[in-house]
Structures are given as structure tokens and as C-alpha cells.
Design a protein around this motif. Structure first.
Motif, short mmCIF file in Angstrom:
data_model
loop_
_atom_site.label_atom_id
_atom_site.label_comp_id
_atom_site.label_asym_id
_atom_site.label_seq_id
_atom_site.Cartn_x
_atom_site.Cartn_y
_atom_site.Cartn_z
N THR A 61 0.84 -1.21 0.00
CA THR A 61 0.00 0.00 0.00
C THR A 61 0.87 1.25 0.00
O THR A 61 0.60 2.20 -0.75
CB THR A 61 -0.92 0.01 1.23
N ARG A 62 1.91 1.24 0.83
CA ARG A 62 2.82 2.39 0.86
C ARG A 62 3.62 2.49 -0.43
O ARG A 62 3.95 3.59 -0.89
CB ARG A 62 3.77 2.30 2.05
N PRO B 211 1.98 4.72 -4.21
CA PRO B 211 2.30 6.07 -4.70
C PRO B 211 3.78 6.24 -5.05
O PRO B 211 4.12 7.07 -5.90
CB PRO B 211 1.89 6.98 -3.54
N GLY C 269 -4.23 15.19 -5.81
CA GLY C 269 -5.00 14.77 -4.64
C GLY C 269 -5.99 15.82 -4.19
O GLY C 269 -7.14 15.50 -3.85
N GLU D 76 -4.26 8.06 -3.78
CA GLU D 76 -4.19 8.18 -2.32
C GLU D 76 -5.52 8.67 -1.75
O GLU D 76 -5.95 8.23 -0.68
CB GLU D 76 -3.06 9.13 -1.92
N VAL E 47 -6.94 5.49 0.06
CA VAL E 47 -6.35 5.46 1.41
C VAL E 47 -6.98 6.48 2.34
O VAL E 47 -7.57 6.12 3.38
CB VAL E 47 -4.83 5.68 1.33
N ASN E 48 -6.87 7.76 1.99
CA ASN E 48 -7.26 8.83 2.92
C ASN E 48 -8.71 9.28 2.78
O ASN E 48 -9.29 9.80 3.74
CB ASN E 48 -6.33 10.04 2.74
N THR F 234 0.18 15.86 4.19
CA THR F 234 0.25 14.39 4.24
C THR F 234 1.28 13.84 3.26
O THR F 234 2.12 13.01 3.61
CB THR F 234 -1.13 13.77 3.92
N TYR F 235 1.24 14.32 2.02
CA TYR F 235 2.16 13.81 1.00
C TYR F 235 3.59 14.30 1.25
O TYR F 235 4.55 13.61 0.92
CB TYR F 235 1.71 14.25 -0.39
N TYR G 274 6.53 10.70 -0.51
CA TYR G 274 6.28 9.74 -1.58
C TYR G 274 7.05 10.10 -2.85
O TYR G 274 7.68 9.25 -3.48
CB TYR G 274 4.79 9.69 -1.90
#
Length: 377
Positions: A64-65, A68, A97, A263, A267-268, A275-276, A281
Motif C-alpha cells: 500500500t505504501r 504512490p 490529490g 491516495e 487510502v485517505n 500528508t504527502y 512519496y
């Protein structure tokens, strides 16, 4: 096993050989740092591997990580392989995003229309954001590295301004600058029920294949590679280097923007300021592109390893006295070693380019260097 088979195997392993060498050397340096703390490197690395790949939960968390990181690495590889050394992936990811979160929540109409418009307009916005840096380079000869770096900060604070003053979610924690959550109907489904991994990872795998095909099996990819080898030779041979510049930088922005979109959708479910940036990333993706020689297949494996170092580093911090920063040390050393390799190659190339002139070669000869990077833009 004949020589032809060996050459095929060597060609297949080439994309992943350089990353593993750089990572091995970085792990050696990391081991020295661990010894300084009084711990055993073997035990610490065992915990790191277990915390990254030791169970279904840890493996899926790492993937998952890595999602991106893979996508931003592909975006960086597209422009860097053409010798346009933009470092604006973070700003482009933020734009993608932010626009996806805002459009996905506020756009009127049925959910399928919201999702479609959120994706399309987000990718257009991130592509135009990257296109702006190409225009600055074309019209004002502004350094691409500097302009894209500054646009990272601009993108972060532009998004923060609109989130804080226009689209702020006032129902949750007032300390967080974030948009409202998108509807469940437009979120990416999970690959494994109850786990974090979503179908954005499948999109990343598909994108690896598409980017590889574009770079190695299309006219546009061929022209972009030739532009990376020698832009003057391309212009002499009839290739429009300006079109290549605009095209590759725009496509790079679209791909990095897609990382931000995924993302949000997977995810979010919202855009949260910083966050990014805090997750780094885009910078880790750039590292993956550099140490893989811009090869999409190498980027895929390298991104998973780098993501594993981060998730495994968190496991180390929880279980031992070794701080979380050990993973940052390892990632920094990987960057250092690959940068040293690039510097050595550039120096050797400069000597080769200078040797014909010393031997009495004509100043009008067109020289095609053996590797990328003759002209730093």
C-alpha cells in the motif's frame, strides 16, 4: 546454457541489478550505525524484514505504501530519461490529490459522474501544473530543477489556502487542515477484505507495463530517449525537441497527479495538508527512478523495497531501542551511492567527449554520447 540465453538473462536482470547493489551498500552503512547504538545488525534487519514482509498484514501494508512511490517514480523516470530533470512530483501529486478530493465531494450529479470528473480534472490540473514549468523553461530558460522545486512549495500552500478558507471540514478535528471525506461509493475497493491494500496497486502495476511499452515500443518514447542522449542531434535529425519537452513534462505531471488521486480514492478519502510532504512519496519515488536507471520494471521492485525499509523501520522503533531514523539513514545512503555513480559516469562521459578535440577531431562533428545526460537542463 548457451551465450545467447545468458545474454537474455543478463538483459532481464539489468533493471534490478543496480538497485540491489545500491541497497546492499546502504544496508552496510546502516549496519555500522546500528552497531554504534549497541544493537546487533542481524537482529535489527531481521525485525525490519519481518515488519515489512513477515506476514500478510505487513506485506499488504508495504505494498500500500509502495503504490504512490511506484507511480511517482514512473513520473520522474519519464522526464529524467529525456534529460529534463524536474523534481516537481510532490507539487503535482498535491494538485492531483487536492482536486480529486474537492471535485469528488462537491461535484453535482450521480456518483459515477463525480468519480469520472474527479479523476479527469485532477489529471488535467496536475498536467497543466507541470506544463507551467515547461513553459518557464522554454520562454525564460529558467532552471527546471529550481522552478519545479519552488512549485512544490507553491502547490502545497495553494492547496492549504483553499482547504483552510473554502473547503475545510469543520465537523472533525479542528486542528487538521483537511477536506470533507468523499462518498464510499467512489472509493477504490480493497484487494483483500479487511486489509489496507486497494486496487490502486493494480493500477500501478498496469502503469508500469504501459510506461515500459511507451518508452521502449513507441515512436514518442524513442524520440524522447534520443532527446536524452543528445538534444542537438535530435534537432539535426528532424525530431522536434520542444514538443518532446512539453509532452514528457506534461505526461510526468499527469502520472504524479494520479498518485495523489489514488491516495485520496484508496487510502485517505480526503485531502489533508502536509500528508504527502511528510510521507515523502515523490522524493522516494525519484530515488527509485534514479537507482533503477529509469527502467519501469526496476522502479516497481525498488519502490517495494524502499517502502519495506520505511514500514520495517517503524517495526524496529516499536520493538527495539534503535530509532525510526535508521530507515532514513539507509534511504539517504541509497541516494548518496546512486548520486556518486551518476557523477562518475558524467565525468567519464565528459572525458570521452573531450578526447576527439584533443586528437584533432573536427569541431563540427556531431557526437552522440553513450549514456544519457550530455546536456543538463
Amino acid at each position: 546454457m548457451n551465450s545467447g540465453t545468458l545474454r537474455k538473462i543478463s538483459h532481464f536482470l539489468a533493471p534490478i541489478s543496480q538497485p540491489f547493489i545500491a541497497i546492499f551498500l546502504a544496508l552496510v552503512v546502516g549496519a555500522i550505525a546500528i552497531i554504534v547504538t549497541g544493537e546487533s545488525p542481524f537482529n535489527i534487519y531481521k525485525i525490519m524484514v519481518k515488519g515489512a514482509f513477515g506476514s500478510e498484514y505487513y506485506l499488504l501494508t508495504t505494498l500500500t505504501r509502495a503504490t504512490p512511490i511506484i507511480i511517482t517514480g514512473l513520473g520522474a523516470a519519464i522526464c529524467w530519461s529525456s534529460n529534463y530533470m524536474g523534481i516537481g512530483g510532490e507539487g503535482q501529486m498535491i494538485m492531483g490529490g487536492f482536486l480529486c478530493a474537492v471535485i469528488g465531494f462537491h461535484f453535482p450529479g450521480p456518483q459515477w459522474l463525480k468519480l469520472t470528473c474527479a479523476i479527469i480534472f485532477s489529471l488535467i490540473g496536475s498536467g497543466l501544473y507541470s506544463l507551467f514549468s515547461a513553459w518557464l523553461l522554454d520562454k525564460f530558460k529558467m532552471s527546471l530543477a529550481i522552478s519545479t522545486l519552488m512549485l512544490n512549495y507553491a502547490g502545497a500552500y495553494i492547496a492549504m489556502h483553499f482547504v483552510q478558507n473554502v473547503f475545510l471540514d469543520t465537523t472533525g478535528d479542528a486542528k487538521l487542515v483537511q477536506t470533507q471525506m468523499i462518498d464510499e461509493s467512489i472509493r477504490l475497493p480493497r484487494i483483500v477484505e479487511g486489509q489496507k491494500l486497494h486496487w490502486g496497486f493494480g493500477i500501478a502495476v498496469l502503469l508500469v507495463i504501459l510506461v515500459w511499452f511507451m518508452m521502449n515500443r513507441t515512436v514518442f518514447g524513442y524520440e524522447s530517449r534520443m532527446s536524452g542522449f543528445n538534444i542537438h542531434f535530435c534537432d539535426y535529425g528532424g525530431i522536434n525537441s520542444k514538443k518532446i519537452m512539453y509532452g514528457m513534462l506534461t505526461l510526468s505531471g499527469v502520472i504524479c497527479g494520479l498518485a495523489g488521486v489514488i491516495e485520496v480514492l484508496g487510502v485517505n478519502y480526503r485531502y489533508t495538508h502536509n500528508t504527502y510532504v511528510s510521507a515523502s512519496y515523490a522524493w522516494i519515488g525519484l530515488n527509485a527512478a534514479l537507482i533503477s536507471g529509469y527502467n519501469p520494471i526496476g522502479i516497481f521492485f525498488t519502490s517495494i523495497i524502499l517502502a519495506g525499509i520505511s514500514t520495517g523501520g517503524a517495526a524496529i522503533a516499536r520493538a527495539t531501542s534503535v530509532p525510526l531514523e535508521i530507515s532514513t539513514i539507509i534511504q539517504g545512503c541509497i541516494t548518496l551511492f546512486i548520486s556518486a555513480r551518476i557523477a562518475i559516469q558524467f565525468r567519464r562521459r565528459s572525458r570521452k567527449l573531450a578526447s576527439p578535440a584533443k586528437d584533432g577531431g573536427s569541431s563540427g562533428d556531431i557526437l552522440i554520447p553513450e549514456t544519457k545526460g550530455e546536456i543538463l537542463r
